[in-house]
Design a protein around this motif. Structure first.
Motif: not given
Ligand code: XMP
Length: 511
Positions: A297, A342-345, A389-390, A392, A396, A431-432, A503, A507, A509
């Motif tokens: 990440r 998690k570090s969501h950037h 959609f994340p 990264p 990931i 959702w995903q 979750k 999680t 992801e």
């Protein structure tokens, strides 16, 4: 009355405060959430069409219960009190609130006065959702009771002349069947709104606002492929045309066909000036050999910023940066105390020293409203309804080292999965939904030969807000089609597994 005059919802800490604003917006009336301690003057400065006092967990008789400025009731602006808000109204206007000994929680039968403004057109015997210990025990002067339940003789009250209304129950939740109609009666009949806050209206207003903010300066927008940045960019483009340049950093971690779609939609269809940065090799090079999720990440986040910065420095004289910040981010920011899992950037984040002013045309909109605006702007369905959609990306969803081969396998398997999910009409219900590739191999047999290949994991979840999620109960025959097709069509895969974790504790992801 103008459609841009909001109905302000004073937030007394109820779980459901946001929902009140959303329900009012569903009836095409602008509504915004504001802190409960704004003064009457501060509220008046925002020129509201009406005010709603939300529910809240406190009791008005507690010494440090959240209060309100009683001068609100003298503004001449219509007020609707809900639950705690009703009690706060009663107390502020000289009524009495006490404990009758019978709290009510959950579904409750309600007897409505059909001539009450809020209940026009609604059958007098109605069920509602209650959640209270205290009740109004004496009405303030000039008020009359307009509904009752077995446990609360004053389950609603009104002073029609002063345009003050209140309900003890929760009209905003689905368990009060015609609750949204009651909110509509308040918004239309009491506040004089007419339901003209439409997506087209939002577009016109934002276009005007953007023009006023940006003038003839240059604007930059980072496209991620997601619906938020796409709608934000199209709004800005509509407002200031080619003063906008979009930068699309292709990190090579998107799903099949997504990069092409961004380029075709923006560069092609809408003719937005677009810089398509092909940075796939750079990202893959830096990710080589990296297996730790947080390290991945971090590399992707930092590299993204670096590439974006390099490109934007090439475009001289840019003053503004577009961001797809949503209303839910605005409401929640500041109140986030959750532990870092998690570090969501955020793709689109920029180094401070670039010194750009933010342009955030979606700041007032919830996600579903952003989609409506996208549709109105003629965005392709696939983009409008894209699941989250994340940033990264697929990096990931490959558990282990990210290599070209694994990306190829995952992208292919994911494309098959998406195709089947869409064909079965499940895409929008989830959702995903996506494929995960854990970098372990197992033995299988295909034809008469032994295989030693990767598994693909199917992850499909339902969720309201990604804070919690449940695994989706996809039909067996759909799962079977996905499994058979992936194993037959994707070289390098010999097994398909289904993730049935919710979750928490999982999680969404895998990294
Ligand atoms: P988790 O895996 O924490 O994900 O349950 C919650 C939601 O956030 C998305 N997600 C991300 N979004 N950058 C993003 O922009 C990220 O680094 C990131 N990580 C997770 C995830 O897809 C889910 O919707």
């Amino acid at each position: 009355m103008a459609a841009d005059q909001p109905i302000l919802v004073l937030d007394f800490g109820a779980q459901y405060a946001q929902l009140i604003a959303r329900r009012i917006r569903e009836r095409r009336v602008l509504s915004e959430l504001v802190p409960h301690d704004l003064t009457a003057a501060e509220l008046a400065a925002r020129n509201p069409a009406g005010i709603v006092l939300s529910g809240g967990p406190a009791s008005v008789n507690e010494p440090d219960a959240p209060g309100l400025d009683p001068a609100i009731f003298d503004l001449g602006v219509p007020v609707l009190g809900i639950c705690y808000g009703m009690q706060a109204m009663a107390q502020a206007l000289g009524g009495e609130v006490g404990r009758t000994g019978t709290g009510e929680f959950g579904k409750t039968e309600l007897e409505l006065q059909p001539d009450a403004v809020l209940f026009r057109g609604i059958p007098p015997a109605h069920s509602c959702w209650m959640s209270h210990n205290d009740s109004v025990t004496r009405l303030p002067d000039g008020f009359r009771a307009t509904a009752s339940t077995p446990g609360a003789p004053v389950a609603a009250m009104e002073h029609a002349e002063r345009r003050l209304h209140a309900v003890q129950f929760h009209p905003e939740v689905v368990h009060t069947p015609q609750g949204t109609d009651m909110l509509e009666r308040f918004a239309y009949d009491v506040c004089g709104q007419d339901g003209s806050w439409t997506p087209q209206r939002v577009i016109d207003e934002q276009v005007e606002r953007i023009r006023a903010q940006v003038g003839d300066e240059k604007v930059l927008c980072a496209l991620s492929g997601g619906v938020d940045s796409a709608v934000a960019a199209l709004l800005v483009h509509r407002a200031v045309g080619d003063q906008l340049t979009c930068v699309f950093v292709d990190h090579g971690l998107l799903r099949e066909g997504e990069a092409e779609q961004v380029v075709e939609t923006f560069g092609g269809h809408y003719r937005v000036p677009l810089v398509h940065v092909q940075a796939q090799e750079r990202f893959l090079g830096l990710l080589a050999g990296v297996t730790d999720p947080e390290a991945k990440r971090k590399i992707i986040g930092e590299t993204f910023i670096r590439v974006f910065e390099e490109e934007s420095r090439r475009l001289e004289g840019v003053r503004f940066l577009v961001q797809g910040t949503l209303y839910s981010d605005v409401i929640e920011s500041g109140s986030k105390t959750a532990a870092k899992i998690k570090s969501h950037h955020n793709v689109g984040g920029l180094p401070d020293d670039m010194d750009l002013e933010l342009c955030e045309p979606l700041r007032l909109l919830f996600k579903d409203e952003v989609r409506q605006v996208g549709i109105e702007l003629g965005m392709p369905e696939r983009m409008v309804w894209r699941q989250p959609f994340p940033g990264p990306g697929l990096a990931i969803r490959i558990i282990g080292d990210v290599t070209e081969e694994r990306l190829r396998i995952l992208r292919h398997a994911d494309a098959v999965l998406q195709e089947e999910i869409r064909a079965a009409d499940w895409y929008r219900r989830l959702w995903q939904s996506f494929a995960v590739l854990p970098a372990v191999k197992s033995v299988g047999v295909m034809g008469d030969a032994r295989t030693y290949d990767y598994p693909i994991v199917i992850r499909a979840v339902t969720s309201e807000d990604a804070m919690t999620a449940d695994w989706a109960r996809l039909p067996y025959d759909l799962l079977e089609r996905i499994s058979t097709r992936i194993i037959n069509e994707v070289p390098g895969v010999n097994r398909v597994a289904l993730d049935i974790s919710s979750k928490p504790p999982g999680t969404i992801e895998w990294e």
